[in-house]
Design an enzyme around this catalytic site. Structure first.
Site, PDB file in Angstrom:
ATOM      1  N   ASN A 191       0.870  -1.184   0.000  1.00 16.49           N
ATOM      2  CA  ASN A 191       0.000   0.000   0.000  1.00 16.49           C
ATOM      3  C   ASN A 191       0.905   1.232   0.000  1.00 16.49           C
ATOM      4  O   ASN A 191       1.504   1.563   1.022  1.00 16.49           O
ATOM      5  CB  ASN A 191      -0.881  -0.032   1.259  1.00 16.49           C
ATOM      6  CG  ASN A 191      -1.681   1.245   1.440  1.00 16.49           C
ATOM      7  OD1 ASN A 191      -1.782   2.058   0.516  1.00 16.49           O
ATOM      8  ND2 ASN A 191      -2.245   1.433   2.623  1.00 16.49           N
ATOM      9  N   LYS A 220       0.157   4.235  -0.199  1.00 19.74           N
ATOM     10  CA  LYS A 220      -0.490   5.411   0.408  1.00 19.74           C
ATOM     11  C   LYS A 220      -0.283   6.645  -0.481  1.00 19.74           C
ATOM     12  O   LYS A 220      -0.284   6.524  -1.697  1.00 19.74           O
ATOM     13  CB  LYS A 220       0.044   5.633   1.829  1.00 19.74           C
ATOM     14  CG  LYS A 220       0.009   4.360   2.677  1.00 19.74           C
ATOM     15  CD  LYS A 220       0.167   4.627   4.131  1.00 19.74           C
ATOM     16  CE  LYS A 220       0.250   3.312   4.875  1.00 19.74           C
ATOM     17  NZ  LYS A 220       0.145   3.458   6.297  1.00 19.74           N
ATOM     18  N   HIS A 272      -9.512   0.829   4.611  1.00 21.96           N
ATOM     19  CA  HIS A 272      -8.244   0.977   5.339  1.00 21.96           C
ATOM     20  C   HIS A 272      -8.482   1.849   6.573  1.00 21.96           C
ATOM     21  O   HIS A 272      -9.294   2.781   6.526  1.00 21.96           O
ATOM     22  CB  HIS A 272      -7.191   1.599   4.421  1.00 21.96           C
ATOM     23  CG  HIS A 272      -5.813   1.569   5.008  1.00 21.96           C
ATOM     24  ND1 HIS A 272      -5.397   2.503   5.920  1.00 21.96           N
ATOM     25  CD2 HIS A 272      -4.782   0.709   4.846  1.00 21.96           C
ATOM     26  CE1 HIS A 272      -4.151   2.218   6.283  1.00 21.96           C
ATOM     27  NE2 HIS A 272      -3.750   1.126   5.641  1.00 21.96           N
ATOM     28  N   GLU A 324      -6.905   4.217   7.796  1.00 20.92           N
ATOM     29  CA  GLU A 324      -6.721   5.669   7.567  1.00 20.92           C
ATOM     30  C   GLU A 324      -7.966   6.264   6.907  1.00 20.92           C
ATOM     31  O   GLU A 324      -8.313   7.419   7.159  1.00 20.92           O
ATOM     32  CB  GLU A 324      -5.453   5.909   6.731  1.00 20.92           C
ATOM     33  CG  GLU A 324      -4.204   5.686   7.579  1.00 20.92           C
ATOM     34  CD  GLU A 324      -2.986   5.212   6.823  1.00 20.92           C
ATOM     35  OE1 GLU A 324      -2.939   5.347   5.579  1.00 20.92           O
ATOM     36  OE2 GLU A 324      -2.061   4.695   7.481  1.00 20.92           O
ATOM     37  N   GLU A 341      -5.591  -5.529  10.214  1.00 22.18           N
ATOM     38  CA  GLU A 341      -4.599  -4.504  10.486  1.00 22.18           C
ATOM     39  C   GLU A 341      -4.925  -3.809  11.806  1.00 22.18           C
ATOM     40  O   GLU A 341      -5.743  -2.875  11.830  1.00 22.18           O
ATOM     41  CB  GLU A 341      -4.589  -3.464   9.371  1.00 22.18           C
ATOM     42  CG  GLU A 341      -4.254  -4.019   8.010  1.00 22.18           C
ATOM     43  CD  GLU A 341      -3.629  -2.954   7.124  1.00 22.18           C
ATOM     44  OE1 GLU A 341      -2.512  -3.166   6.681  1.00 22.18           O
ATOM     45  OE2 GLU A 341      -4.246  -1.909   6.908  1.00 22.18           O
ATOM     46  N   GLY A 377       2.108   1.819  10.839  1.00 21.66           N
ATOM     47  CA  GLY A 377       3.017   2.955  10.734  1.00 21.66           C
ATOM     48  C   GLY A 377       3.650   3.357  12.059  1.00 21.66           C
ATOM     49  O   GLY A 377       4.261   4.419  12.167  1.00 21.66           O
ATOM     50  N   SER A 400       3.189  -2.649  10.327  1.00 24.76           N
ATOM     51  CA  SER A 400       4.649  -2.653  10.521  1.00 24.76           C
ATOM     52  C   SER A 400       5.312  -3.981  10.141  1.00 24.76           C
ATOM     53  O   SER A 400       6.236  -4.429  10.819  1.00 24.76           O
ATOM     54  CB  SER A 400       5.000  -2.253  11.952  1.00 24.76           C
ATOM     55  OG  SER A 400       4.503  -0.950  12.230  1.00 24.76           O
TER      56      SER A 400
HETATM   57  C1  PEP Z   1      -0.812  -0.165   5.880  1.00 24.20           C
HETATM   58  O1  PEP Z   1      -0.796   0.981   5.494  1.00 24.20           O
HETATM   59  O2  PEP Z   1      -1.718  -0.911   5.495  1.00 24.20           O
HETATM   60  C2  PEP Z   1       0.239  -0.633   6.785  1.00 24.20           C
HETATM   61  C3  PEP Z   1       0.138  -1.816   7.293  1.00 24.20           C
HETATM   62  O3  PEP Z   1       1.274   0.247   7.044  1.00 24.20           O
HETATM   63  P1  PEP Z   1       2.660  -0.100   7.805  1.00 24.20           P
HETATM   64  O4  PEP Z   1       3.211  -1.359   7.181  1.00 24.20           O
HETATM   65  O5  PEP Z   1       3.528   1.093   7.537  1.00 24.20           O
HETATM   66  O6  PEP Z   1       2.346  -0.289   9.242  1.00 24.20           O
END
Ligand code: PEP
Length: 254
Positions: free
Chosen positions: A10, A12, A96, A98, A168, A174, A214
């Site tokens: 992703n 972003k 997601h 976000e 997630e 993040g 992460s």
């Molecule tokens: C994501 O944006 O779906 C995500 C898991 O980000 P990160 O790997 O940076 O935690």
């Protein structure tokens, strides 16, 4: 049941078009040995067609990060499933955290988006996950249950063939904090159980459930070797070929 892994990146709101082209090309060139693991690149809308053009002679798939459920109309700033498809994308990320946190996405709008994506022949990566507050107050299982059942309401068994679920935990996105393999496995097993109850065991056995939060080269193998973790949705570490490729290679070796 052994399920091949699926690793999605992703991107972003990162990568202008020349950066996107370069990253897609590096991943393509350096993943020719990957045979079983599915790779999905999810750049911003602005680079969708370009990234598709870059990888179309490979097995790498392309996905968008969101869509709007109407086909077309006076919805300034929105993008429909058909428009995404016309860029060559096969997937779209929906719900997601976000989007839920900053753009008011709810389980009801997630559901509308999934239906619009599937109606257009796109596959959906549907994200669910609890916040830190929710985990600490012991309501993780309840939150996941609501997101899964409400988000997938009204879908058929056939629809489910075109769906990936991404677990997630919001507190792990993040932040550098990863769920332990045991914490992640526990929720993945719960999600598979919910799918079993809602759609039957044949659907539950086949559906792929990715972990996100992460994921990096150092923790990919232990997470991906859990029985109900079928891949990863990767944010930060997917922005460089040097950190994305080792995650794909870890998946391929399992
Ligand atoms: C994501 O944006 O779906 C995500 C898991 O980000 P990160 O790997 O940076 O935690």
């Amino acid at each position: 049941m052994k399920r091949n892994k699926v690793i999605a990146g992703n991107w972003k709101m990162y990568k202008n078009n020349s950066e996107a082209q370069q990253l897609a090309n590096q991943i393509k060139i350096r993943s020719t040995e990957i045979k079983k693991t599915e790779i999905i690149l999810c750049p911003p809308f602005s680079a969708l067609a370009l990234v598709h053009e870059q990888v179309k002679d490979s097995s790498i798939a392309v996905g968008a990060q969101n869509l709007y459920w109407e086909k077309e109309g006076a919805f300034t700033g929105e993008i429909s499933a058909g428009m995404i498809k016309s860029c060559g994308a096969a997937y779209v990320i929906i719900g997601h955290s976000e989007r839920r946190q900053y753009f008011g996405e709810t389980d009801a709008t997630v559901n509308k988006r999934i239906k619009a994506a599937l109606a257009e022949g796109l596959k959906a990566i549907v994200c669910v996950g609890e916040s830190l507050d929710q985990r600490e107050s012991g309501v993780t299982a309840k939150v996941i249950e609501t997101q899964v059942t409400a988000g997938l309401e009204g879908l058929s068994k056939d629809d489910m063939k075109n769906l990936i679920i991404a677990y997630e935990p919001v507190w792990a996105i993040g932040t550098g904090k990863t769920a332990t393999p045991e914490q992640a496995q526990e929720v993945h097993a719960q999600i598979r159980g919910l799918i079993d109850a809602q759609f039957g065991s044949d659907v539950a056995e086949k559906i792929k459930i990715q972990y996100g939060g992460s994921v990096k080269p150092e923790n990919a193998e232990t997470l991906l070797s859990q029985p109900d973790i079928d891949g990863a949705l990767v944010g930060g570490a997917c922005l460089k070929a040097e950190t994305f490729l080792p995650i794909i290679q870890a998946a391929e070796l399992l």
